[in-house]
Design an enzyme around this catalytic site. Sequence first.
Site, mmCIF file in Angstrom:
data_model
loop_
_atom_site.group_PDB
_atom_site.id
_atom_site.type_symbol
_atom_site.label_atom_id
_atom_site.label_comp_id
_atom_site.label_asym_id
_atom_site.label_seq_id
_atom_site.Cartn_x
_atom_site.Cartn_y
_atom_site.Cartn_z
ATOM 1 N N GLY A 103 0.834 -1.210 0.000
ATOM 2 C CA GLY A 103 0.000 0.000 0.000
ATOM 3 C C GLY A 103 0.860 1.247 0.000
ATOM 4 O O GLY A 103 1.165 1.821 1.041
ATOM 5 N N ASP A 139 2.137 -2.083 -4.746
ATOM 6 C CA ASP A 139 0.796 -1.498 -4.928
ATOM 7 C C ASP A 139 0.373 -1.783 -6.366
ATOM 8 O O ASP A 139 1.205 -1.749 -7.268
ATOM 9 C CB ASP A 139 0.855 0.027 -4.677
ATOM 10 C CG ASP A 139 -0.503 0.642 -4.372
ATOM 11 O OD1 ASP A 139 -1.451 0.419 -5.148
ATOM 12 O OD2 ASP A 139 -0.600 1.365 -3.365
ATOM 13 N N GLY A 172 -5.722 2.109 -6.496
ATOM 14 C CA GLY A 172 -6.408 2.627 -5.309
ATOM 15 C C GLY A 172 -7.268 1.572 -4.645
ATOM 16 O O GLY A 172 -7.661 0.581 -5.259
ATOM 17 N N HIS A 208 -8.174 -2.267 3.087
ATOM 18 C CA HIS A 208 -8.545 -2.242 4.504
ATOM 19 C C HIS A 208 -9.815 -3.039 4.814
ATOM 20 O O HIS A 208 -10.317 -2.982 5.930
ATOM 21 C CB HIS A 208 -8.714 -0.786 4.962
ATOM 22 C CG HIS A 208 -7.401 -0.062 5.137
ATOM 23 N ND1 HIS A 208 -6.227 -0.508 4.580
ATOM 24 C CD2 HIS A 208 -7.075 1.065 5.812
ATOM 25 C CE1 HIS A 208 -5.248 0.322 4.905
ATOM 26 N NE2 HIS A 208 -5.739 1.288 5.657
ATOM 27 N N HIS A 268 -1.011 -0.209 9.809
ATOM 28 C CA HIS A 268 -1.634 1.116 9.850
ATOM 29 C C HIS A 268 -3.146 1.001 9.941
ATOM 30 O O HIS A 268 -3.717 -0.015 9.567
ATOM 31 C CB HIS A 268 -1.239 1.954 8.625
ATOM 32 C CG HIS A 268 -1.412 3.419 8.863
ATOM 33 N ND1 HIS A 268 -1.972 4.279 7.939
ATOM 34 C CD2 HIS A 268 -1.113 4.170 9.958
ATOM 35 C CE1 HIS A 268 -1.989 5.497 8.460
ATOM 36 N NE2 HIS A 268 -1.478 5.461 9.680
ATOM 37 N N ASP A 269 -3.776 2.058 10.455
ATOM 38 C CA ASP A 269 -5.240 2.138 10.554
ATOM 39 C C ASP A 269 -5.821 1.054 11.456
ATOM 40 O O ASP A 269 -6.809 0.398 11.114
ATOM 41 C CB ASP A 269 -5.871 2.123 9.150
ATOM 42 C CG ASP A 269 -5.319 3.247 8.290
ATOM 43 O OD1 ASP A 269 -5.476 4.419 8.663
ATOM 44 O OD2 ASP A 269 -4.664 2.948 7.263
HETATM 45 N N1 SAH Z 1 0.828 4.081 2.657
HETATM 46 C C1 SAH Z 1 0.158 5.119 1.894
HETATM 47 C C2 SAH Z 1 -1.330 4.917 1.772
HETATM 48 C C3 SAH Z 1 -1.761 3.627 1.153
HETATM 49 S S1 SAH Z 1 -3.469 3.652 0.632
HETATM 50 C C4 SAH Z 1 0.471 6.495 2.497
HETATM 51 O O1 SAH Z 1 1.247 6.628 3.421
HETATM 52 O O2 SAH Z 1 -0.088 7.477 2.016
HETATM 53 C C5 SAH Z 1 -3.739 1.975 0.242
HETATM 54 C C6 SAH Z 1 -3.091 1.536 -1.062
HETATM 55 O O3 SAH Z 1 -3.212 0.123 -1.117
HETATM 56 C C7 SAH Z 1 -3.743 2.071 -2.338
HETATM 57 O O4 SAH Z 1 -2.818 2.807 -3.077
HETATM 58 C C8 SAH Z 1 -4.202 0.812 -3.097
HETATM 59 O O5 SAH Z 1 -3.980 0.867 -4.502
HETATM 60 C C9 SAH Z 1 -3.341 -0.269 -2.468
HETATM 61 N N2 SAH Z 1 -3.937 -1.614 -2.501
HETATM 62 C C10 SAH Z 1 -5.152 -1.968 -2.004
HETATM 63 N N3 SAH Z 1 -5.368 -3.280 -2.177
HETATM 64 C C11 SAH Z 1 -4.264 -3.788 -2.796
HETATM 65 C C12 SAH Z 1 -3.880 -5.089 -3.250
HETATM 66 N N4 SAH Z 1 -4.689 -6.135 -3.086
HETATM 67 N N5 SAH Z 1 -2.674 -5.231 -3.866
HETATM 68 C C13 SAH Z 1 -1.871 -4.165 -4.049
HETATM 69 N N6 SAH Z 1 -2.169 -2.916 -3.623
HETATM 70 C C14 SAH Z 1 -3.340 -2.718 -3.009
HETATM 71 MG MG MG Z 2 -3.222 3.946 6.117
#
Ligand code: SAH
Ligand code: MG
Length: 213
Positions: free
Chosen positions: A44, A69, A73, A142, A167-168
């Site tokens: 992510g 990633d 999104g 998430h 996170h979260d």
């Molecule tokens: N760490 C980042 C926020 C991540 S947001 C920060 O600090 O700002 C969550 C990300 O997870 C998104 O960009 C989304 O494309 C990615 N994501 C969600 N599910 C995924 C998956 N199954 N495989 C790869 N990437 C994924």
């Molecule tokens: Mg987060």
Amino acid sequence: MDKFLRVEALATKGFMPADEGDALYLAACAACRELPKLPIVEIGTYCGRSTVWLGAAARKYQTKVFAIDHHFGSEENQNGWEWFDQSLLDSSTNQLNTLPSLLATLRRTMLSDVVIPIVGESKVISSQWSAKLAFCFLDGGHGEEPTRSDYLSWVPKIAVNGLLAIHDVFSDPKDGGQAPYKYIYMAALDSGEFIEISATGSLRILQRIKIAG
Ligand code: SAH
Ligand code: MG
């Protein structure tokens, strides 16, 4: 940490608050010091905000961050949802695409030699991944399915004494979604293989103390 990189992290789009980013950096440094040469994996990456803090730690300890990633999104980043950003829409496909922003972040921060983006589905990449990890940061999808999947895919790869950052994490449903709390944080603690090291905002740092079995 490096002042330039911290300023650049804070100037990058994303969802990592400053105090949590600083805690992420310190934890990644501790793990890389403990387990020299083993890499950091981030699930992510979005536009690379958290990645800059991790990149600073990797540069200091001469290791690499693999930043994973698919760049389409998560659910909450899509049009009509709470965390949608119109400027990240690829007009030719009308789909979100955060890869150009990530690459711009890496150019601006001069972290391209330390941070290696891997573009794809977390589960697919994990199935081909055999190296042990010093540090694993889980901040991908998430919902229930992606958090369960990231737990099963990546947590077994963390070396003994390595760290798991999540996170979260919200123990109270009033504060946010429960999946990272239930299916990653509690799952890791309940396994008996991890102990909690620190908590900053919604960031939790756990350490692997043993391998089950
Ligand atoms: N760490 C980042 C926020 C991540 S947001 C920060 O600090 O700002 C969550 C990300 O997870 C998104 O960009 C989304 O494309 C990615 N994501 C969600 N599910 C995924 C998956 N199954 N495989 C790869 N990437 C994924
Ligand atoms: Mg987060």
